[in-house]
Design a protein around this motif. Structure first.
Motif, short mmCIF file in Angstrom:
data_model
loop_
_atom_site.label_atom_id
_atom_site.label_comp_id
_atom_site.label_asym_id
_atom_site.label_seq_id
_atom_site.Cartn_x
_atom_site.Cartn_y
_atom_site.Cartn_z
N MET A 133 -31.75 -33.32 -7.17
CA MET A 133 -31.13 -34.84 -7.07
C MET A 133 -29.63 -34.46 -6.45
SD MET A 133 -32.29 -37.81 -7.96
CE MET A 133 -33.01 -38.20 -9.23
N ASP A 134 -29.50 -35.48 -5.42
CA ASP A 134 -28.00 -35.42 -4.91
C ASP A 134 -27.29 -34.09 -4.88
OD1 ASP A 134 -28.35 -38.39 -4.66
OD2 ASP A 134 -27.73 -38.69 -6.64
N ASP A 135 -27.78 -33.31 -4.40
CA ASP A 135 -27.08 -31.58 -4.30
C ASP A 135 -26.40 -31.57 -2.96
OD1 ASP A 135 -29.47 -31.57 -2.69
OD2 ASP A 135 -29.50 -29.39 -3.27
N GLU A 136 -26.26 -32.32 -1.89
CA GLU A 136 -25.64 -32.44 -0.79
C GLU A 136 -24.16 -32.86 -1.27
OE1 GLU A 136 -26.00 -30.97 2.36
OE2 GLU A 136 -28.18 -30.38 1.95
N PRO A 137 -23.16 -31.86 -0.51
CA PRO A 137 -21.58 -32.45 -0.89
C PRO A 137 -21.35 -33.77 -0.10
CG PRO A 137 -21.84 -30.56 0.67
CD PRO A 137 -23.25 -31.01 0.17
N HIS A 138 -22.09 -34.08 0.69
CA HIS A 138 -21.76 -35.22 1.59
C HIS A 138 -23.01 -36.38 1.64
CE1 HIS A 138 -18.27 -33.12 2.98
NE2 HIS A 138 -19.16 -32.14 3.44
N GLN A 139 -22.72 -37.68 1.76
CA GLN A 139 -23.59 -38.37 1.97
C GLN A 139 -24.57 -38.07 3.38
OE1 GLN A 139 -22.37 -42.40 2.62
NE2 GLN A 139 -21.43 -42.64 0.57
N PRO A 140 -26.07 -38.42 3.26
CA PRO A 140 -26.77 -38.20 4.29
C PRO A 140 -26.03 -38.65 5.70
CG PRO A 140 -27.78 -39.28 2.82
CD PRO A 140 -26.46 -39.39 2.23
N LYS A 141 -26.59 -37.74 6.71
CA LYS A 141 -26.06 -37.72 8.00
C LYS A 141 -25.89 -39.19 8.67
CE LYS A 141 -29.55 -35.41 10.73
NZ LYS A 141 -29.71 -34.70 11.77
N HIS B 260 -33.23 -26.62 2.03
CA HIS B 260 -34.25 -27.62 1.57
C HIS B 260 -34.02 -28.81 2.24
CE1 HIS B 260 -31.64 -27.88 -1.92
NE2 HIS B 260 -31.51 -29.12 -1.80
N THR B 261 -32.75 -29.08 2.61
CA THR B 261 -32.59 -30.59 3.12
C THR B 261 -32.79 -30.59 4.48
OG1 THR B 261 -30.92 -31.20 1.16
CG2 THR B 261 -30.76 -32.48 3.54
N ARG B 262 -32.25 -29.46 5.18
CA ARG B 262 -32.30 -29.09 6.76
C ARG B 262 -33.96 -29.13 7.14
NH1 ARG B 262 -28.04 -25.73 5.71
NH2 ARG B 262 -29.38 -23.88 5.46
N LEU C 255 -40.01 -40.13 -4.50
CA LEU C 255 -40.09 -40.90 -3.51
C LEU C 255 -38.38 -41.34 -2.96
CD1 LEU C 255 -41.37 -41.89 -0.83
CD2 LEU C 255 -41.89 -43.69 -1.89
N LYS C 256 -38.14 -41.91 -3.95
CA LYS C 256 -36.55 -42.53 -3.76
C LYS C 256 -35.55 -41.11 -3.41
CE LYS C 256 -33.14 -45.66 -4.05
NZ LYS C 256 -32.41 -45.85 -2.75
N ASN C 257 -35.72 -40.21 -4.10
CA ASN C 257 -34.83 -39.08 -3.89
C ASN C 257 -35.28 -38.50 -2.47
OD1 ASN C 257 -33.04 -37.22 -4.79
ND2 ASN C 257 -34.83 -35.80 -4.91
N ALA C 258 -36.49 -38.48 -2.18
CA ALA C 258 -36.73 -37.74 -0.52
C ALA C 258 -36.16 -38.89 0.34
CB ALA C 258 -38.54 -37.87 -0.49
#
Length: 186
Positions: free
Chosen positions: A46-54, A65-67, A94-97
């Protein structure tokens, strides 16, 4: 041929999503290239990227895993969301994905297929709003599969999905036709 991802949104141990995905594949009389993607196989913290989605100008996902998820979603021309209704909503997985990414979803058509005791219409309505925010393009027909009519085994599996959802087969085929038309007009 354009690749379509059929995303199974339920990650619960006891689920019928795999049976419903098989049922959808059997309705694919148009020869669409559909790959089933099970969110169980895509653990996204859950929300582990330091920035908002590209978005414009940002292309630096930090987590592998996000890449990987970004590449998978970006490779698709369209989607089929197969989602159960949980407490009048859709699954958090699904919301998280969806929220892990942004631009990878934009401008692509999607079939929203819901299921639940009454067919999952409330969950379908909610995910349609999220699709609007992500600039996905839902097709007009939203197949809704009522589980209350489906006969189950003692283990909770569907005895015969084709018989249980015979009345919804035309809706599924119509939605797939709309998806094919959207892909060809793109």
């Amino acid at each position: 041929m354009s690749q379509i991802l059929l995303i199974m949104a339920s990650v619960r141990p006891s689920r019928v999503a795999d049976q419903l995905a098989d049922w959808i594949h059997a309705r694919n009389t148009l020869g669409l290239s559909i790959e089933t993607v099970d969110l169980r196989d895509w653990p996204l913290p859950m929300d582990d990227e330091p920035h908002q989605p590209k978005q414009e100008g940002f292309d630096g996902y930090r987590s592998e895993h996000t890449r990987n998820w970004s590449r998978k979603v970006d490779s698709a021309a369209g989607f089929i969301f197969l989602l159960p209704q949980y407490n009048w909503g859709y699954p958090a997985a699904l919301k998280n994905a969806l929220d892990h990414l942004y631009s990878e979803w934009q401008g692509k058509p999607v079939v929203i297929t819901s299921y639940g005791a009454g067919g999952g219409g409330k969950a379908a309505d909610q995910i349609a709003q999220v699709c609007q925010g992500l600039h996905l393009e839902p097709v007009p027909t939203r197949p809704a599969l009522p589980l209350k009519a489906a006969e189950r085994t003692d283990a909770g599996r569907l005895v015969d999905p084709a018989a249980a959802f015979a009345a919804q087969a035309a809706d599924m085929q119509a939605a797939l036709g709309e998806l094919a038309a959207a892909l060809h007009s793109a």
